[in-house]
Write a protein that holds these residues in place. Structure first.
Motif, PDB file in Angstrom:
ATOM      1  N   MET A 184       0.840  -1.171   0.000  1.00 47.85           N
ATOM      2  CA  MET A 184       0.000   0.000   0.000  1.00 47.85           C
ATOM      3  C   MET A 184       0.887   1.236   0.000  1.00 47.85           C
ATOM      4  SD  MET A 184      -2.918   1.039   2.735  1.00 47.85           S
ATOM      5  CE  MET A 184      -4.303   0.627   1.715  1.00 47.85           C
ATOM      6  N   ALA A 185       0.665   2.123  -0.957  1.00 50.53           N
ATOM      7  CA  ALA A 185       1.463   3.339  -1.058  1.00 50.53           C
ATOM      8  C   ALA A 185       1.037   4.352  -0.007  1.00 50.53           C
ATOM      9  CB  ALA A 185       1.309   3.949  -2.445  1.00 50.53           C
ATOM     10  N   MET A 186       2.011   4.987   0.597  1.00 50.95           N
ATOM     11  CA  MET A 186       1.755   6.021   1.588  1.00 50.95           C
ATOM     12  C   MET A 186       2.081   7.363   0.951  1.00 50.95           C
ATOM     13  SD  MET A 186       0.687   4.494   4.228  1.00 50.95           S
ATOM     14  CE  MET A 186       0.802   3.053   5.263  1.00 50.95           C
ATOM     15  N   LYS A 187       1.084   8.042   0.422  1.00 50.38           N
ATOM     16  CA  LYS A 187       1.312   9.332  -0.225  1.00 50.38           C
ATOM     17  C   LYS A 187       1.641  10.388   0.820  1.00 50.38           C
ATOM     18  CE  LYS A 187      -1.414   8.099  -4.197  1.00 50.38           C
ATOM     19  NZ  LYS A 187      -2.615   8.334  -4.971  1.00 50.38           N
ATOM     20  N   PRO A 188       2.499  11.343   0.477  1.00 50.50           N
ATOM     21  CA  PRO A 188       2.989  12.318   1.450  1.00 50.50           C
ATOM     22  C   PRO A 188       2.060  13.491   1.727  1.00 50.50           C
ATOM     23  CG  PRO A 188       4.048  12.682  -0.640  1.00 50.50           C
ATOM     24  CD  PRO A 188       3.204  11.427  -0.793  1.00 50.50           C
ATOM     25  N   ALA A 189       0.966  13.648   0.963  1.00 48.41           N
ATOM     26  CA  ALA A 189       0.083  14.800   1.153  1.00 48.41           C
ATOM     27  C   ALA A 189      -1.368  14.447   0.842  1.00 48.41           C
ATOM     28  CB  ALA A 189       0.526  15.945   0.259  1.00 48.41           C
ATOM     29  N   CYS A 190      -2.275  15.162   1.472  1.00 48.00           N
ATOM     30  CA  CYS A 190      -3.706  14.994   1.227  1.00 48.00           C
ATOM     31  C   CYS A 190      -4.020  15.455  -0.193  1.00 48.00           C
ATOM     32  CB  CYS A 190      -4.500  15.825   2.236  1.00 48.00           C
ATOM     33  SG  CYS A 190      -6.293  15.822   1.942  1.00 48.00           S
ATOM     34  N   GLU A 191      -4.786  14.656  -0.925  1.00 49.33           N
ATOM     35  CA  GLU A 191      -5.123  14.986  -2.309  1.00 49.33           C
ATOM     36  C   GLU A 191      -6.155  16.099  -2.416  1.00 49.33           C
ATOM     37  OE1 GLU A 191      -5.937  11.662  -4.890  1.00 49.33           O
ATOM     38  OE2 GLU A 191      -4.539  10.411  -3.771  1.00 49.33           O
ATOM     39  N   ARG A 192      -6.833  16.402  -1.328  1.00 49.32           N
ATOM     40  CA  ARG A 192      -7.880  17.433  -1.363  1.00 49.32           C
ATOM     41  C   ARG A 192      -7.349  18.801  -0.941  1.00 49.32           C
ATOM     42  NH1 ARG A 192     -12.789  18.494   2.379  1.00 49.32           N
ATOM     43  NH2 ARG A 192     -14.299  19.421   0.962  1.00 49.32           N
ATOM     44  N   CYS A 193      -6.615  18.856   0.182  1.00 51.32           N
ATOM     45  CA  CYS A 193      -6.176  20.153   0.712  1.00 51.32           C
ATOM     46  C   CYS A 193      -4.668  20.360   0.643  1.00 51.32           C
ATOM     47  CB  CYS A 193      -6.655  20.323   2.152  1.00 51.32           C
ATOM     48  SG  CYS A 193      -5.820  19.253   3.350  1.00 51.32           S
ATOM     49  N   GLY A 194      -3.911  19.305   0.361  1.00 49.00           N
ATOM     50  CA  GLY A 194      -2.464  19.425   0.233  1.00 49.00           C
ATOM     51  C   GLY A 194      -1.688  19.354   1.536  1.00 49.00           C
ATOM     52  N   THR A 195      -2.376  19.110   2.657  1.00 48.18           N
ATOM     53  CA  THR A 195      -1.695  19.003   3.943  1.00 48.18           C
ATOM     54  C   THR A 195      -0.667  17.883   3.909  1.00 48.18           C
ATOM     55  OG1 THR A 195      -3.617  19.808   5.157  1.00 48.18           O
ATOM     56  CG2 THR A 195      -2.044  18.483   6.405  1.00 48.18           C
ATOM     57  N   ALA A 196       0.536  18.174   4.400  1.00 46.57           N
ATOM     58  CA  ALA A 196       1.580  17.146   4.474  1.00 46.57           C
ATOM     59  C   ALA A 196       1.157  16.065   5.462  1.00 46.57           C
ATOM     60  CB  ALA A 196       2.895  17.771   4.906  1.00 46.57           C
ATOM     61  N   LEU A 197       1.405  14.812   5.099  1.00 48.26           N
ATOM     62  CA  LEU A 197       1.036  13.668   5.935  1.00 48.26           C
ATOM     63  C   LEU A 197       2.289  12.888   6.307  1.00 48.26           C
ATOM     64  CD1 LEU A 197      -2.013  12.474   3.829  1.00 48.26           C
ATOM     65  CD2 LEU A 197      -2.093  13.748   5.977  1.00 48.26           C
ATOM     66  N   ALA A 198       2.704  13.020   7.554  1.00 53.11           N
ATOM     67  CA  ALA A 198       3.848  12.249   8.037  1.00 53.11           C
ATOM     68  C   ALA A 198       3.462  10.778   8.079  1.00 53.11           C
ATOM     69  CB  ALA A 198       4.249  12.739   9.427  1.00 53.11           C
ATOM     70  N   GLU A 199       4.446   9.921   8.062  1.00 58.38           N
ATOM     71  CA  GLU A 199       4.222   8.459   8.070  1.00 58.38           C
ATOM     72  C   GLU A 199       3.282   8.033   9.195  1.00 58.38           C
ATOM     73  OE1 GLU A 199       5.029   4.594   6.479  1.00 58.38           O
ATOM     74  OE2 GLU A 199       5.916   6.452   5.776  1.00 58.38           O
ATOM     75  N   GLU A 200       3.425   8.647  10.378  1.00 57.54           N
ATOM     76  CA  GLU A 200       2.616   8.257  11.530  1.00 57.54           C
ATOM     77  C   GLU A 200       1.339   9.091  11.678  1.00 57.54           C
ATOM     78  OE1 GLU A 200       5.385  11.440  12.538  1.00 57.54           O
ATOM     79  OE2 GLU A 200       5.751   9.485  11.683  1.00 57.54           O
ATOM     80  N   ALA A 201       1.108  10.056  10.777  1.00 56.24           N
ATOM     81  CA  ALA A 201      -0.071  10.926  10.856  1.00 56.24           C
ATOM     82  C   ALA A 201      -1.337  10.167  10.459  1.00 56.24           C
ATOM     83  CB  ALA A 201       0.105  12.125   9.938  1.00 56.24           C
ATOM     84  N   PRO A 202      -2.465  10.521  11.072  1.00 56.02           N
ATOM     85  CA  PRO A 202      -3.720   9.896  10.650  1.00 56.02           C
ATOM     86  C   PRO A 202      -4.004  10.256   9.196  1.00 56.02           C
ATOM     87  CG  PRO A 202      -4.050  11.256  12.622  1.00 56.02           C
ATOM     88  CD  PRO A 202      -2.656  11.490  12.132  1.00 56.02           C
ATOM     89  N   ALA A 203      -4.304   9.269   8.398  1.00 52.66           N
ATOM     90  CA  ALA A 203      -4.628   9.487   6.992  1.00 52.66           C
ATOM     91  C   ALA A 203      -5.481   8.320   6.516  1.00 52.66           C
ATOM     92  CB  ALA A 203      -3.359   9.595   6.159  1.00 52.66           C
ATOM     93  N   PHE A 204      -6.221   8.563   5.453  1.00 56.19           N
ATOM     94  CA  PHE A 204      -7.174   7.573   4.967  1.00 56.19           C
ATOM     95  C   PHE A 204      -6.998   7.385   3.468  1.00 56.19           C
ATOM     96  CE2 PHE A 204      -8.599   9.327   8.859  1.00 56.19           C
ATOM     97  CZ  PHE A 204      -9.230   8.299   9.525  1.00 56.19           C
ATOM     98  N   SER A 205      -7.176   6.137   2.999  1.00 56.09           N
ATOM     99  CA  SER A 205      -7.006   5.804   1.586  1.00 56.09           C
ATOM    100  C   SER A 205      -8.129   4.895   1.119  1.00 56.09           C
ATOM    101  CB  SER A 205      -5.681   5.071   1.356  1.00 56.09           C
ATOM    102  OG  SER A 205      -4.590   5.863   1.728  1.00 56.09           O
ATOM    103  N   CYS A 206      -8.435   4.971  -0.181  1.00 60.39           N
ATOM    104  CA  CYS A 206      -9.385   4.033  -0.787  1.00 60.39           C
ATOM    105  C   CYS A 206      -8.585   2.871  -1.384  1.00 60.39           C
ATOM    106  CB  CYS A 206     -10.207   4.735  -1.868  1.00 60.39           C
ATOM    107  SG  CYS A 206      -9.256   5.201  -3.339  1.00 60.39           S
ATOM    108  N   THR A 207      -9.260   1.963  -2.050  1.00 57.29           N
ATOM    109  CA  THR A 207      -8.561   0.815  -2.633  1.00 57.29           C
ATOM    110  C   THR A 207      -7.621   1.223  -3.767  1.00 57.29           C
ATOM    111  OG1 THR A 207     -10.562   0.408  -3.913  1.00 57.29           O
ATOM    112  CG2 THR A 207     -10.153  -1.048  -2.075  1.00 57.29           C
ATOM    113  N   TYR A 208      -7.828   2.394  -4.360  1.00 62.88           N
ATOM    114  CA  TYR A 208      -6.949   2.886  -5.418  1.00 62.88           C
ATOM    115  C   TYR A 208      -5.816   3.751  -4.859  1.00 62.88           C
ATOM    116  CZ  TYR A 208     -10.510   1.155  -8.561  1.00 62.88           C
ATOM    117  OH  TYR A 208     -11.393   0.344  -9.228  1.00 62.88           O
ATOM    118  N   GLU A 209      -5.730   3.813  -3.521  1.00 69.30           N
ATOM    119  CA  GLU A 209      -4.681   4.534  -2.800  1.00 69.30           C
ATOM    120  C   GLU A 209      -4.770   6.048  -2.916  1.00 69.30           C
ATOM    121  OE1 GLU A 209      -0.975   2.663  -3.866  1.00 69.30           O
ATOM    122  OE2 GLU A 209      -1.544   0.807  -2.882  1.00 69.30           O
TER     123      GLU A 209
END
Length: 66
Positions: free
Chosen positions: A1-26
């Motif tokens: 599963m790919a861990m993208k570095p930023a939110c696709e909607r607002c651009g907020t940086a997402l650290a590895e341990e930050a809460p983040a959510f993904s769909c099946t297409y990542e």
């Protein structure tokens, strides 16, 4: 599963341990955007899952198959 570095909607940086959510297409979103989207991916309409828990589940399943 790919861990993208930023939110696709607002651009907020997402650290590895930050809460983040993904769909099946990542597609990846921060917690605030996920709440605003009602846990639905705006790209595919799929459910957004906690990527940390999903990664743990994949790792556990992979280990079980080894």
């Amino acid at each position: 599963m790919a861990m993208k570095p930023a939110c696709e909607r607002c651009g907020t940086a997402l650290a590895e341990e930050a809460p983040a959510f993904s769909c099946t297409y990542e597609c990846t979103f921060c917690e605030a955007c996920t709440d605003a989207l009602a846990f639905r991916c705006p790209n595919c309409g799929g459910i957004l899952f906690d990527r940390t828990r999903a990664s743990i589940a994949v790792a556990t399943a992979t280990e079980a198959l080894a």
